[in-house]
Motif scaffolding. Structure first.
Motif, PDB file in Angstrom:
ATOM      1  N   SER A 187       0.897  -1.151  -0.055  1.00  0.00           N
ATOM      2  CA  SER A 187      -0.095  -0.194  -0.015  1.00  0.00           C
ATOM      3  C   SER A 187       0.858   1.411   0.035  1.00  0.00           C
ATOM      4  O   SER A 187       1.895   1.350   0.735  1.00  0.00           O
ATOM      5  N   LEU A 188       0.569   2.128  -0.828  1.00  0.00           N
ATOM      6  CA  LEU A 188       1.278   3.373  -0.907  1.00  0.00           C
ATOM      7  C   LEU A 188       0.393   4.377  -0.833  1.00  0.00           C
ATOM      8  O   LEU A 188      -0.649   4.437  -1.385  1.00  0.00           O
ATOM      9  N   SER A 189       0.774   5.524   0.222  1.00  0.00           N
ATOM     10  CA  SER A 189       0.027   6.734   0.270  1.00  0.00           C
ATOM     11  C   SER A 189       0.679   7.942   0.104  1.00  0.00           C
ATOM     12  O   SER A 189       1.989   8.108   0.605  1.00  0.00           O
ATOM     13  N   VAL A 190      -0.033   8.563  -0.707  1.00  0.00           N
ATOM     14  CA  VAL A 190       0.743  10.012  -0.975  1.00  0.00           C
ATOM     15  C   VAL A 190       0.332  11.067   0.115  1.00  0.00           C
ATOM     16  O   VAL A 190      -0.630  11.460   0.554  1.00  0.00           O
ATOM     17  N   ALA A 191       1.555  11.267   1.249  1.00  0.00           N
ATOM     18  CA  ALA A 191       1.218  12.175   2.155  1.00  0.00           C
ATOM     19  C   ALA A 191       1.248  13.571   1.998  1.00  0.00           C
ATOM     20  O   ALA A 191       0.684  14.380   2.846  1.00  0.00           O
ATOM     21  N   GLU A 220       6.321   2.686   6.900  1.00  0.00           N
ATOM     22  CA  GLU A 220       7.785   3.122   6.527  1.00  0.00           C
ATOM     23  C   GLU A 220       7.253   4.440   5.755  1.00  0.00           C
ATOM     24  O   GLU A 220       6.444   4.366   4.767  1.00  0.00           O
ATOM     25  N   ASP A 221       8.127   5.495   5.951  1.00  0.00           N
ATOM     26  CA  ASP A 221       8.035   6.512   5.083  1.00  0.00           C
ATOM     27  C   ASP A 221       9.210   6.922   4.212  1.00  0.00           C
ATOM     28  O   ASP A 221      10.163   6.766   4.648  1.00  0.00           O
ATOM     29  N   ALA A 257       4.054   7.380   1.687  1.00  0.00           N
ATOM     30  CA  ALA A 257       4.229   6.306   2.937  1.00  0.00           C
ATOM     31  C   ALA A 257       4.091   4.870   2.205  1.00  0.00           C
ATOM     32  O   ALA A 257       3.071   4.909   1.596  1.00  0.00           O
ATOM     33  N   VAL A 258       4.691   3.791   2.633  1.00  0.00           N
ATOM     34  CA  VAL A 258       4.705   2.783   2.096  1.00  0.00           C
ATOM     35  C   VAL A 258       4.640   1.772   3.464  1.00  0.00           C
ATOM     36  O   VAL A 258       5.054   1.702   4.481  1.00  0.00           O
ATOM     37  N   ARG A 259       3.651   0.729   3.060  1.00  0.00           N
ATOM     38  CA  ARG A 259       3.131  -0.273   4.136  1.00  0.00           C
ATOM     39  C   ARG A 259       3.229  -1.503   3.579  1.00  0.00           C
ATOM     40  O   ARG A 259       2.722  -1.639   2.281  1.00  0.00           O
TER      41      ARG A 259
END
Length: 379
Positions: free
Chosen positions: A320-324, A371-372, A339-341
């Motif tokens: 899962s990748l989130s654009v913070a 993890e960021d 952000a990487v999960r």
């Protein structure tokens, strides 16, 4: 004697007791548009043209009046000239002097017109400043537009005012609010029939530029139905001003006056300033209402293009990748915080940095399971 008369600056006539011109110099004859020979012997009451105010007999008392000292200035339409006329009794007659004062009168009229325009402009600016002060406390668009229309129409400078906007589903200009005596006209100024000329308000919404109609009844660019009502109502001129802020036009302000050529360049500039101020306040009210609203709209976007760097990385590492956060760096470059999960952030970073369009990246920090990584700049 004749040489003496010709040497006098201005026209001079000598009139006897029978109201006959016994002598006249060339200047007097020239002012009357005739030769001095034809003037001598003529009845001065016939030779003297009528002025706006009176005839010669009216000024000097008629055939039964005694010669007396008279001084007046008047306009003589047949001569298209302003004359300063003076008389002085001499023996049984009188001497009449004439002087062309048209140029002085023209200058005085010009100065008077400018003073009147300046006074009117000062009044307009005072009204507009008052309106702008009141707009600061307005909280809704309706209140803003009503304030503008009512304050302008309450002055004796304008007959009526209105605010319109283009309907979303047509080219018609719909009225939002109006003030003053607008009966019989509002239903015409938003005429959207295909064969009708474009109304000033529609022209403004199309072009975004102010439109002035200096002679409302005579301007064939205005629909005939509007001109007929304007004639019946005594309306002489109109102006349509955009209500805009930045690149957004919220509507149009129409102002109608009973004075011909009512809207000078300075008056136009003042009303345009009001249009910009009104657009600004409308925009501010909209933004304020959005900020204070208790309704939140949440949007979810689904991206499936495998060519996208984040989609490709997520699919490859099953994570899962989130654009913070995103920071524009200029020239189409973005700095993205991702952000990487459920995956090794270094592996994801290396894979992303090797893709075309990504200029580089670095690991910001690791926090256990979450993890960021800072994925460098991309285009």
């Amino acid at each position: 004697m004749d040489d003496v008369l010709d040497g006098i600056g201005g026209g001079v006539m000598v009139v006897d007791a029978d109201w006959r011109v016994t002598r006249a110099n060339e200047a007097a004859a020239g002012l009357f548009g005739r030769a001095d020979a034809n003037l001598v012997g003529a009845d001065v009451r016939d030779a003297f043209p009528e002025s706006v105010e009176s005839t010669f007999a009216g000024h000097f008392g008629g055939a039964d009046g005694s010669p007396s000292a008279v001084a007046f200035e008047d306009y003589f339409p047949a001569l298209e000239t302003w004359l300063a006329v003076r008389s002085a009794p001499v023996d049984d007659g009188m001497v009449v002097s004439l002087r062309d004062v048209t140029e002085r009168r023209r200058l005085e009229r010009t100065l008077a017109d400018r003073e009147a325009e300046l006074e009117r402009l000062n009044r307009i600016n005072a009204i507009i400043q008052e309106i702008i002060r009141e707009l600061v406390g307005a909280t809704t668009r309706e209140e803003i537009e009503e304030t503008v229309c009512e304050r302008l129409a309450a002055s004796d400078l304008y007959e009526f005012t209105w605010v319109g906007e283009r309907e979303a589903t047509s080219d018609r200009v719909a009225s939002r609010t109006a003030a003053g005596d607008s009966d019989g006209l509002l239903e015409l100024v938003d005429d959207d029939s295909p064969d009708a000329p474009e109304t000033p308000e529609r022209a403004v919404l199309r072009s975004g530029e102010t439109r002035i109609v200096r002679r409302l009844v005579e301007d064939e660019a205005v629909p005939e139905s509007v001109r007929r009502v304007a004639f019946a109502r005594g309306l002489q001129s109109a102006i349509a001003v955009p209500l805009r802020y930045g690149t957004t036009t919220y509507g149009v302000l129409g102002v109608y006056a009973t004075r011909p050529d009512a809207f000078s360049d300075r008056e136009r500039e003042s009303l345009e300033t009001l249009g910009v101020a009104t657009g600004f306040v409308i925009n501010a009210a909209r933004q304020r209402n959005l900020l204070l609203s208790d309704t939140v709209v949440e949007l979810t976007f689904r991206v499936t293009d495998a060519a996208d760097v984040l989609v490709a990385a997520s699919a490859r590492f099953d994570c899962s990748l989130s654009v913070a956060g995103v920071v524009p760096l200029g020239e189409g470059t973005l700095l993205c915080y991702v952000a990487v999960r459920d995956a090794d952030p270094r592996a994801v970073l290396d894979a992303a940095a090797s893709r075309d369009g990504v200029e580089g990246g670095r690991l910001v920090h690791e926090t256990g399971d979450d993890e960021d990584a800072q994925g460098g700049s991309s285009r």
